[in-house]
Design an enzyme around this catalytic site. Structure first.
Site, PDB file in Angstrom:
ATOM      1  N   SER A  26       0.846  -1.187   0.000  1.00  0.00           N
ATOM      2  CA  SER A  26       0.000   0.000   0.000  1.00  0.00           C
ATOM      3  C   SER A  26       0.894   1.253   0.000  1.00  0.00           C
ATOM      4  O   SER A  26       1.756   1.381  -0.866  1.00  0.00           O
ATOM      5  CB  SER A  26      -0.956  -0.067   1.200  1.00  0.00           C
ATOM      6  N   ASP A  51      -8.951  -5.258  -6.011  1.00  0.00           N
ATOM      7  CA  ASP A  51      -8.471  -4.036  -5.364  1.00  0.00           C
ATOM      8  C   ASP A  51      -8.986  -2.828  -6.146  1.00  0.00           C
ATOM      9  O   ASP A  51      -8.536  -2.557  -7.252  1.00  0.00           O
ATOM     10  CB  ASP A  51      -6.940  -4.045  -5.325  1.00  0.00           C
ATOM     11  N   HIS A 104      -8.247  -4.374  -1.640  1.00  0.00           N
ATOM     12  CA  HIS A 104      -6.961  -3.800  -1.238  1.00  0.00           C
ATOM     13  C   HIS A 104      -6.417  -4.491   0.010  1.00  0.00           C
ATOM     14  O   HIS A 104      -5.195  -4.577   0.196  1.00  0.00           O
ATOM     15  CB  HIS A 104      -7.155  -2.304  -0.978  1.00  0.00           C
TER      16      HIS A 104
END
Lengths: 344, 344
Positions: free
Chosen positions: B149, B291, B321
């Site tokens: 991330s 995602d 995600h």
């Protein structure tokens, strides 16, 4: 539900002079209000509610109910008392897909919880208001109910409860129940508005809730195409390309919408729950490939389980849930076909 | 950027007694803070910033940097001074995919804007802090930078600026730039937090911002599976199944996170912009099919344009995600492979 009092005059939210039966240029047009007796689902009993409506089109022609999303109003098209383009102008009017040379469109402003004197308002309440309005106007049966988004939910509720009063149902981007992800997104929107009401910043909060809603209406592809590019430093802070667009539309919404009405109608979507098998009216369902609020899978399930023949038309688009507003050229032939075959 | 002052002691956010070099049970462990000279991208010049770090694993083994999302911290795994499971516990530890019998993990708490004395903090600032920390700890080069991330964004910024200091890059669910839809969603989150700060309701606002973030982390499929079912009337209002989950996680987040830090790190994601061609370090990119924050298309583009050989591994999952947190068993072989082949 039955008609209580047919008002003589008309009331309007805007400061338009009252007229008995406003004459439209090219077609018969009534734009007014009726006080109707309703029994709201979450209320304590019968209430008299004011229902504002538009009934416009070819005199004597069959009536088609047209209802949009929670932020739409009765003015689907421009008319004598509302000369600005309506929320579905490209598709409703003389010569258009919903052809006012051949049908009359009937539409209401959504009722909110306050209108029905209850803590919450249901999609069935809206359907009940439409049925009571048909009584008041002397319309035994409508040729079709064309509903988009929340309007599709109300159409399903109407068809389930009043099958004898509607020839066919055209439901765009709306299903028998909300999707839990969309419910989560709306729950946060309502949380923001409540925070604003509780802390004296309701306009800014309503703007943010609308901005969040906008992020759920369009597809990622559409956002990617329109808002590429990096941040710019302006007015003492970084601003991203998409922020200006969000804030502009947030402000525009605050200028025309009320926070408590928003809470009630947003919640009404999430309380909506109609058994597809109870819908015994032929239906045309229309979905949009990139609609993240109303996934195609839910429309497929609705089609399979509906209690009458149903077709599912899929429009491939990057406009997501907003496809019903942004793809009029692709919707027009589908609407013409659905209305030509409607069983009135 | 260079080392300014190597602090003798350690400082902690939690009330843990200070120790020079805390000894871990099975491996060497330093968990402390260094004051490092940094030149933040949006600042007025060099500053001395306190950087809190964890350096743990087999003594003398190669170091691997491990960084997670904006709400993660230096404690990727349990250690002597942080005995609770770390944010990536299933993947980091002795015998695990990032095997602390064979490598040492190095991780920092993200700097926020206040830490670097600037209005905004950049992914390059975090990369600079890690480079200065390597100087301070006498680490010439790390075997790999594993980032997920925001951590993947910082890994790309690190590889672009310090290619000689890293053998390979493993970037999970993060790209060279944010997607405009994700930016829109984060802009609304920041708007909510700012509204809270300005109107004296910052905790409720931070909770709502977190709830909104949660709706972007998981897929629609996952929401649909977990939160089916209608509303229940409780405590004077209708409650939807997903609302309890959102509110629980909102409260949990408020208890451990600061609003201004959230604003800075959320903005930092949206200011992130690294030229893929400038990344001349071999890379393994890992993406997750569902995602919506970091679409696979952006990882494909990154792979094509990266200035060194890059592979793209795709994990099919409904966790969106959050796949980097929720799919450890499928990530483990990919991480083992990437670390075995890393060029140190």
């Amino acid at each position: 539900m039955s008609l209580a009092v047919a008002t003589e005059g008309f009331t309007h939210r805007t400061a338009v002079p009252l007229r008995r039966v406003p004459a439209c240029v090219a077609f018969a047009c009534q734009r007014g209000a009726r006080t109707l007796r309703l029994v709201p689902r979450y209320g304590a009993g019968a209430v008299d509610a004011e229902v504002r409506y538009l009934w416009a089109g070819a005199p004597g022609a069959p009536t088609v109910i047209v209802q949009g999303g929670i932020s739409a109003d009765r003015d689907a098209c421009a008319n004598d008392e509302h000369t600005a383009p309506g929320w579905w102008e490209p598709l409703v009017g003389p010569g258009r897909a919903i052809d006012l040379n051949h049908v009359r469109v009937l539409a209401i402003d959504w009722l909110d919880a306050e209108d029905v004197g209850a803590p919450s308002v249901s999609s069935e309440d809206q359907a009940g208001a439409l049925a009571a309005l048909l009584d008041a106007l002397g319309i035994a049966r409508v040729a079709a109910f064309v509903g988009a988004s929340y309007g599709a939910m109300v159409g399903l509720a109407f068809a389930a409860r009043h099958p004898q009063r509607v020839g066919s149902l055209v439901a765009l981007a709306g299903a028998h129940r909300p999707h839990p992800l969309a419910t989560a997104q709306r729950a946060v929107q309502r949380g923001i508005v409540k925070l604003g009401i509780e802390n004296g910043c309701v306009e800014a909060a309503l703007s943010l809730a609308r901005q969040l809603a906008l992020t759920t209406y369009r597809s990622g592809e559409e956002f990617g195409r329109r808002f590429a590019g990096g941040a710019e430093y302006r007015d003492g802070r970084f601003q991203l390309p998409v922020e200006g667009w969000l804030e502009y539309h947030g402000r525009k919404f605050v200028a025309r919408f009320d926070a408590r009405r928003y809470l009630a109608l947003s919640e009404s979507i999430d309380l909506h729950d109609v058994d597809p098998k109870a819908v015994r009216v032929p239906a045309t369902l229309i979905g949009f490939t990139s609609d993240r609020l109303v996934p195609l899978a839910d429309l497929c399930l609705l089609q399979q389980q509906l209690g009458a023949p149903a077709s599912l038309e899929v429009i491939e688009t990057a406009y997501g849930h907003d496809g019903f507003l942004k793809e009029p050229e692709r919707l027009a032939p589908l609407l013409r076909e659905a209305l030509n075959t409607c069983g009135d």
